[in-house]
Enzyme design. Structure first.
Site, PDB file in Angstrom:
ATOM      1  N   HIS A   1     -16.912  -2.637  -4.032  1.00 61.62           N
ATOM      2  CA  HIS A   1     -18.039  -3.413  -3.519  1.00 61.62           C
ATOM      3  C   HIS A   1     -19.157  -2.523  -2.988  1.00 61.62           C
ATOM      4  O   HIS A   1     -20.283  -2.984  -2.795  1.00 61.62           O
ATOM      5  CB  HIS A   1     -17.571  -4.384  -2.425  1.00 61.62           C
ATOM      6  CG  HIS A   1     -16.943  -3.716  -1.252  1.00 61.62           C
ATOM      7  ND1 HIS A   1     -15.685  -3.158  -1.286  1.00 61.62           N
ATOM      8  CD2 HIS A   1     -17.398  -3.500   0.008  1.00 61.62           C
ATOM      9  CE1 HIS A   1     -15.391  -2.653  -0.107  1.00 61.62           C
ATOM     10  NE2 HIS A   1     -16.421  -2.829   0.698  1.00 61.62           N
TER      11      HIS A   1
ATOM     12  N   HIS B   1      -6.956  10.632  12.526  1.00 66.72           N
ATOM     13  CA  HIS B   1      -8.387  10.545  12.814  1.00 66.72           C
ATOM     14  C   HIS B   1      -8.729  11.548  13.918  1.00 66.72           C
ATOM     15  O   HIS B   1      -8.538  11.256  15.111  1.00 66.72           O
ATOM     16  CB  HIS B   1      -8.762   9.141  13.269  1.00 66.72           C
ATOM     17  CG  HIS B   1      -8.607   8.088  12.222  1.00 66.72           C
ATOM     18  ND1 HIS B   1      -9.439   7.994  11.131  1.00 66.72           N
ATOM     19  CD2 HIS B   1      -7.699   7.075  12.090  1.00 66.72           C
ATOM     20  CE1 HIS B   1      -9.071   6.971  10.379  1.00 66.72           C
ATOM     21  NE2 HIS B   1      -8.023   6.403  10.933  1.00 66.72           N
TER      22      HIS B   1
ATOM     23  N   VAL C   1       4.353   8.982   0.931  1.00 66.37           N
ATOM     24  CA  VAL C   1       5.353   9.084  -0.132  1.00 66.37           C
ATOM     25  C   VAL C   1       6.336   7.940   0.063  1.00 66.37           C
ATOM     26  O   VAL C   1       6.734   7.642   1.202  1.00 66.37           O
ATOM     27  CB  VAL C   1       6.082  10.443  -0.149  1.00 66.37           C
ATOM     28  CG1 VAL C   1       5.204  11.524  -0.764  1.00 66.37           C
ATOM     29  CG2 VAL C   1       6.531  10.878   1.244  1.00 66.37           C
ATOM     30  N   ARG C   2       6.712   7.276  -1.025  1.00 69.20           N
ATOM     31  CA  ARG C   2       7.511   6.058  -0.905  1.00 69.20           C
ATOM     32  C   ARG C   2       8.435   5.889  -2.110  1.00 69.20           C
ATOM     33  O   ARG C   2       8.194   6.452  -3.190  1.00 69.20           O
ATOM     34  CB  ARG C   2       6.595   4.838  -0.782  1.00 69.20           C
ATOM     35  CG  ARG C   2       5.593   4.707  -1.918  1.00 69.20           C
ATOM     36  CD  ARG C   2       4.552   3.641  -1.645  1.00 69.20           C
ATOM     37  NE  ARG C   2       3.599   3.517  -2.749  1.00 69.20           N
ATOM     38  CZ  ARG C   2       2.476   4.196  -2.861  1.00 69.20           C
ATOM     39  NH1 ARG C   2       2.157   5.079  -1.931  1.00 69.20           N
ATOM     40  NH2 ARG C   2       1.673   4.024  -3.890  1.00 69.20           N
TER      41      ARG C   2
ATOM     42  N   GLY D   1       5.757  -9.216   5.470  1.00 66.15           N
ATOM     43  CA  GLY D   1       6.156  -9.502   6.844  1.00 66.15           C
ATOM     44  C   GLY D   1       6.501  -8.268   7.637  1.00 66.15           C
ATOM     45  O   GLY D   1       7.358  -8.310   8.529  1.00 66.15           O
TER      46      GLY D   1
ATOM     47  N   HIS E   1      -5.073  11.156   4.905  1.00 63.04           N
ATOM     48  CA  HIS E   1      -4.013  10.176   4.651  1.00 63.04           C
ATOM     49  C   HIS E   1      -2.988  10.812   3.717  1.00 63.04           C
ATOM     50  O   HIS E   1      -3.335  11.563   2.804  1.00 63.04           O
ATOM     51  CB  HIS E   1      -4.601   8.928   3.982  1.00 63.04           C
ATOM     52  CG  HIS E   1      -3.610   8.123   3.201  1.00 63.04           C
ATOM     53  ND1 HIS E   1      -3.472   8.237   1.832  1.00 63.04           N
ATOM     54  CD2 HIS E   1      -2.692   7.216   3.598  1.00 63.04           C
ATOM     55  CE1 HIS E   1      -2.522   7.422   1.416  1.00 63.04           C
ATOM     56  NE2 HIS E   1      -2.027   6.796   2.460  1.00 63.04           N
TER      57      HIS E   1
END
Length: 302
Positions: free
Chosen positions: A174, A95, A108-109, A260, A105
């Site tokens: 929305h 930001h 990578v995963r 978690g 943003h």
């Protein structure tokens, strides 16, 4: 078989390279926070607050494991419910303070879902997207052209698929409006067994490696653009959309919270100053109105 060690080594190196470049650009060092997770795994959080350029930003690595995939990971894959999992990735959000410099943003995963007596199911996901506050076409075109070049080795159709997927994904249902101007998004890459590990990993690396050339030239051009309270006020208003998306729709945020994960690291994506207004609309003919009419619509920017 997927090479977990190679993926982890790449992700840690990617985080290190990105943070080094951002520190050189901002002039202030990132904080480093190593953490462990009681349920299994841990990570390395790299964060900057009140920098010379970045008002807030983070570039996080995490490597976690657990006994059962949370709902956010099985919504599109119900057959994997109940499997143990291992997940690792790099996620960043930046930001800038200057409203003429866009928020960005990138993620990578890699996931592996395991169950005794069954073959492991693995997949890659990720992408990057740009959220400008003021409409500067040169910057948006540069970002999209760099994204396109990153996946073009896998074909024009694959680029189009990931670009369109990003437009659909980063959309506030929305509000009936996009979060920003898009980029690339993919998930479940390899889960169907039609793409081998090496090819899926190669495309993921190409996306991760494209981040710095996609984003740094934009903020280098705009970092000294003058702005006033009007621009800061609109930036804070539009940042509200960012918060809404991350808390309501973002898969990474939901996965982290449901599994978690470490809350401080997960919520590092939140902007430091945000505003909401009741039923606000920009003044006709203003730069703010042009953002809505000309930029917050799906376009073939590249």
């Amino acid at each position: 078989m997927p090479d977990r060690a190679a993926v982890k080594a790449y992700l840690l190196d990617l985080q290190s390279r990105i943070v080094a470049a951002l520190e050189a650009f901002d002039g202030k060092p990132f904080q480093t926070d190593s953490w462990t997770r009681p349920a299994g795994g841990g990570g390395l959080t790299r964060l900057i607050e009140d920098g010379n350029f970045f008002e807030r930003g983070g570039c996080n690595f995490s490597h976690v494991m657990g006994a059962g995939l949370p709902p956010s990971a099985t919504a599109a894959r119900p057959e994997l419910a109940g499997r143990s999992y291992e997940a690792m990735g790099v996620s960043l959000v930046l930001h800038p303070r200057n409203p003429y410099c866009p928020t960005v943003h990138m993620n990578v995963r890699f996931f592996i879902a395991s169950s005794e007596g069954k073959d492991d199911v693995w997949w890659f996901g990720g992408g990057m997207d740009l959220t400008p506050y003021y409409p500067i076409e040169e910057d948006v075109r540069h970002f999209h052209a760099t994204c396109k070049a990153a996946v073009l080795p896998w074909g024009e159709a694959e680029y189009r698929r990931l670009k369109d997927w990003c437009d659909r994904y980063f959309f506030l249902k929305h509000r009936n409006e996009p979060r920003g101007v898009g980029g690339l998004f993919f998930d479940d890459h390899g889960a169907d067994g039609k793409v081998d590990f090496d090819a899926a990993f190669a495309m993921t690396r190409s996306v991760g490696d494209a981040f710095l050339p996609a984003y740094l030239p934009i903020v280098e051009r705009r970092r000294d653009t003058p702005y006033g309270e009007r621009e800061r006020d609109f930036q804070a208003y539009r940042r509200g959309r960012y918060v809404e998306f991350n808390l309501v729709f973002d898969r990474g945020t939901l996965f982290g919270l449901q599994s978690g994960g470490r809350t401080e690291s997960i919520l590092m994506s939140m902007p430091p100053i945000v505003k909401w207004r009741y039923d606000w609309h920009p003044e006709a003919g203003s730069p703010e109105a042009r953002l809505y009419s000309d930029f917050l619509v799906p376009r073939d920017w590249a």
